[in-house]
Design a protein around this motif. Structure first.
Motif: not given
Length: 937
Positions: A431-447
């Motif tokens: 999920l570290k990768y998905d955290m980067h991807v979402l951050a590129n869209h202005g979203i901070r993955l939590r939980g």
């Protein structure tokens, strides 16, 4: 121009057998492999337009490689029971189709193909090799191309480089390093494609890597050194022979008239009715079996040419296998694929939003347009809350005719509350990768509650952790591979160009499989308190820290690197000129052959050792020994050192600056080493040489921005402290407890003198002993390291163990535990598996025993550093400080600190690091500050 088509028949029949379902005729006889091979061969004659052709099969029995290495292919499973009765009919049908066939006793098909390739190239032929065997890539050269009909992939020299990361002439080196588990050819333990490419990129050739084996750090370096004795044989085994005596002449390998009577007999027996009709009523287009392509594709559940010609479009797979044609037998064991949902309406999205908001755990995955998390953007997302019930949400698929998809902005607005809600537990694979991807869209993955990548690394550190491997290992599911979906090489497409039916199958399956794997691994880990602690208290918490560090990046001085690169280049030119003078002639300093001729034929230098081919070796060990007495070897070592720094760092780092951030962003892997040590890649910032002034200067280019400083915090003698804790040796514990210089204390014990009278030379010897024994160094190794007699080295080791009996006891007990369990553990419960601990090969067994002693120390140090990273990260965020963690290198943390926070960080940082765990000895962290990394370290 004459064109030779070489078909690897053995590769064809095994791929066909595994690709197709269990097809049978009415008599119950298996027919899948026969159908698959013929389906691949039928279109080739017209598609390739070859003037010469041959289909080559392996003969039964042993080959000359078994004479070289009796264990060759000893572990290979027997040919599948249902494949055996199809092999002879396959060969009969191939001959009846008009193909020349070669089955050479005692010789593998690869070597026949290699020999014919050489002969054809020498005659000016164009050569096409049709195979799925990666070993064949070593045959690619101008005029020779590999073709894989199952993936529509064609590889020339550039394609081989793109696919494997090395050119054709380095494929043998690449294969030697990795070994071949199928053929039972040992390679370097834990060396996969990435490591092999990294080494060959850094050192150029296998010979140069061997020459520099002593410089490769960590467990992977130890594994390399353990493999050195076998590498010559491994290279011999994976090298395709190109001079096999063959009865068949090249000019004889031309197309023959089809034997229709034999074909009708086989098509009737095996119930290939479509082919039979086509043969009895020839197509107006001419040729045998022209109409069979569509039928064969349908029977295999494929469209667009899985068994079609090489010019067919990339496959568009339906996510539910297609039923065979009405006149064909139905598979008796067709794979069942769940009915996954494709979300294309707001109503469907709302339904899934309700599901994931109510679920106790949701498996989540992203599909993107790049493997680089910092650059990647969303193509789609997938969700699963119950095994078998998953959905794919396409967002930016753009191929012609793609269905309308929900607007990206609307979807992200709807999902953002759930994605950023820490109370909504999420599961993923890396999920570290998905955290980067979402951050590129202005979203901070939590939980982030669970991660199967980290679960696997905790449960089975010595195995592969990619999702396909986990699915097969823990759920018996055969998953769609990315290559099946997007293709490979030059013909690969982006995920945004994948048909939605196939994208749904792949994306939703990822989420589904992730949930299934978690449900298998989670209870296993929960039943082991040590593994639970490693997973829940070390690995999961540090994942977020690594994401933040990767996101932050590090500032570099590109101008300084350019200046250093220029200086290195000028030094290399000067050394090259000196080498020419020393040699008495110009020569290629990178050519082992030319170098060998000059050193050993012209200058008559003593031959220290030889290569596998019998030539005098010019590896680094030999040059280092010769450099003590001769000038040319010394110059060559200097040149190689400069070249490595220039090519790997000063030239490359400026090109890796992210234009959006102006910084270099490395990627940290938590699963790169069984010890738990982090690995840095793209670029690797953990292996910058620091033993030479030129190497240390590279760290000067890692700088702090204006108003900031670089702060380095390093655990002091961490592995020796862990050894004291694990062994419980009273004298060692006492030395650390009293804050003594442990190397001076060891020297006093070993040499029998008061601590105050220990000389600098004695302290240096003691330091070598202390660290050498941690790595299981023998008396021979110690003698070589200190340039002393072996008897003296053994005497010092004996005296060391006499003074530190707890260390000797720990080592013996650890070896015994490793042999009993197959693994050792860190202080925190991480398991470090040792596959060779019971090996019948003495060298490998002894290597595993050395690893058993060292791994708990390295692993515990890795755990401590990760705990420290999380503690520092939490402190910086909790107190809203602007200081940021940038890098982790070995036992060192590097931060970027504003001047206003400098005194606070200098005071607090060593306290936090020293307080992460209570050992029997105090932990000590030392802090340095500077304008750049070199000054701070």
């Amino acid at each position: 121009m004459s064109k030779l088509l070489l078909v690897d028949g053995s590769s064809y029949l095994f791929r066909a057998f595994h690709a197709l379902p269990d097809l049978r005729n009415k008599a119950g006889e298996p027919t899948g492999a026969l159908r698959g091979v013929l389906s691949m061969l039928l279109p080739l004659k017209d598609a390739i337009g070859a003037t010469h052709a041959v289909c080559v099969f392996d003969a039964k029995g042993k080959t000359f490689r078994n004479d070289w290495f009796p264990e060759y292919k000893a572990t290979r499973k027997p040919t599948p029971e249902d494949l055996v009765p199809q092999i002879e009919p396959i060969q009969q049908c191939v001959r009846a189709l008009g193909w020349p066939v070669i089955v050479e006793p005692g010789v593998e098909a690869d070597d026949v193909i290699g020999t014919l390739t050489r002969q054809a190239v020498e005659r000016g032929f164009e050569v096409i090799i049709s195979t799925g065997d990666k070993d064949m890539a070593q045959l690619v050269q101008p005029g020779v191309t590999l073709m894989n009909t199952m993936t529509n992939e064609s590889l020339d020299s550039a394609g081989v480089l793109e696919k494997f990361g090395v050119p054709p002439e380095r494929i043998v080196d690449y294969l030697t390093l990795m070994g071949d588990t199928v053929d039972n050819v040992p390679g370097v333990e834990k060396c996969g494609p990435k490591t092999a490419v990294k080494w060959l990129s850094e050192y150029g050739t296998l010979d140069n890597l061997i020459a520099n084996a002593d410089k490769v750090k960590g467990v992977v370096g130890e594994n390399l050194r353990k493999a050195l004795d076998f590498i010559p044989m491994g290279r011999k085994l994976v090298t395709i022979v190109t001079d096999v005596p063959l009865a068949e002449k090249l000019d004889e390998l031309t197309w023959r008239e089809p034997d229709n009577a034999t074909l009708i007999e086989h098509y009737t027996r095996w119930e290939f009715r479509s082919w039979l009709r086509a043969l009895q009523s020839p197509s107006p287009l001419g040729g045998e079996g022209q109409g069979e392509r569509g039928s064969a594709a349908t029977q295999s559940g494929e469209q667009g040419g899985l068994f079609g010609d090489s010019n067919a479009p990339a496959p568009q797979r339906s996510f539910a296998p297609t039923r065979p044609a009405d006149d064909e037998p139905v598979s008796r064991s067709a794979a069942h694929r769940e009915a996954y949902e494709c979300i294309l309406t707001r109503e469907a999205l709302d339904k899934w939003l309700a599901k994931i908001n109510a679920a106790p755990l949701t498996a989540f995955d992203t599909e993107t347009d790049s493997l680089d998390g910092m650059q990647a953007h969303l193509v789609g997302m997938s969700f699963c809350v119950t095994p078998g019930e998953a959905a794919y949400l396409p967002l930016t698929h753009r191929y012609p005719g793609a269905p309308d998809q929900l607007p990206l902005v609307e979807v992200l607005a709807a999902l953002k509350p759930w994605l950023e809600d820490a109370s909504k537990p999420k599961l993923g694979q890396n999920l570290k990768y998905d955290m980067h991807v979402l951050a590129n869209h202005g979203i901070r993955l939590r939980g982030v509650a669970e991660d199967t990548l980290l679960e696997s690394a905790a449960w089975e550190s010595d195995k592969g952790h990619d999702l396909d491997a986990l699915a097969k290992r823990h759920t018996d599911m055969e998953t769609l591979s990315y290559a099946e979906v997007c293709g490979k090489g030059a013909k690969a497409i982006g995920f945004a160009d994948v048909d939605l039916s196939l994208a749904t199958a792949y994306g939703a399956e990822d989420a589904d499989v992730t949930l299934r794997v978690h449900q298998k691994l989670s209870p296993l880990i929960a039943a082991e308190p040590g593994l639970t602690r490693v997973y829940r208290e070390v690995e999961l918490p540090v994942q977020e820290v690594l994401w933040a560090m990767e996101r932050e990046g590090v500032l570099i001085d590109a101008k300084l690197l350019a200046q250093q690169s220029d200086e290195l280049g000028r030094k290399m030119m000067a050394i090259e000129a000196q080498a020419y003078d020393a040699a008495g002639q110009p020569f290629n300093l990178n050519s082992p052959k030319q170098l060998g001729e000059i050193l050993f034929e012209r200058q008559k230098l003593p031959v220290k050792k030889k290569t596998a081919t019998g030539a005098p070796s010019t590896d680094e060990e030999v040059l280092a020994e010769l450099a003590l007495d001769y000038p040319l070897p010394r110059l060559l070592l200097e040149y190689r050192s400069m070249a490595k720094l220039k090519n790997t760092y000063t030239d490359k780092l400026p090109r890796m600056v992210n234009p959006a951030t102006g910084r270099v962003h490395t990627s940290f892997s938590q699963t790169g080493a069984i010890t738990g040590r982090l690995a840095s890649s793209e670029p690797n910032l953990q292996n910058i040489p620091v033993r030479t002034p030129e190497g240390r200067r590279i760290r000067q280019a890692f700088i702090a921005p204006a108003g900031h400083s670089i702060v380095s915090a390093d655990y002091s003698q961490i592995e020796l402290r862990i050894m004291a804790h694990l062994s419980g040796d009273e004298r060692l514990l006492e030395a650390f407890a009293q804050g003594e210089d442990v190397h001076r204390a060891t020297a006093a014990e070993v040499f029998g003198v008061p601590s105050s009278e220990v000389t600098s030379e004695q302290r240096r010897y003691a330091k070598t002993i202390n660290f050498g024994l941690i790595y299981g160094m023998s008396a021979h190794g110690l003698a070589k390291s200190l340039e002393i007699e072996r008897a003296a080295a053994q005497s010092w080791i004996d005296r060391y163990f006499a003074r530190y009996p707890g260390v000797a006891r720990y080592m013996e007990e650890t070896r015994a535990l490793a042999r009993h369990h197959g693994y050792v553990e860190t202080v925190f419960g991480r398991r470090l598996w040792l596959a060779e601990i019971k090996s019948s090969n003495a060298g490998r067994r002894q290597g595993a025993e050395r690893a058993a002693i060292n791994a708990p120390m390295q692993g515990t140090a890795a755990d401590l550093v990760k705990l420290a990273m999380r503690r520092v990260y939490d402190w910086l965020n909790r107190d809203a400080l602007k200081s940021r963690l940038l890098l982790q290198v070995h036992d060192e943390l590097i931060l970027e600190v504003p001047e206003a926070e400098l005194s606070l960080v200098r005071e607090k940082l060593p306290q936090l690091m020293a307080g992460v765990a209570e050992l029997k000895v105090p932990l000590l962290a030392e802090v340095g500050v500077g304008n750049n990394w070199d000054e701070a370290h």
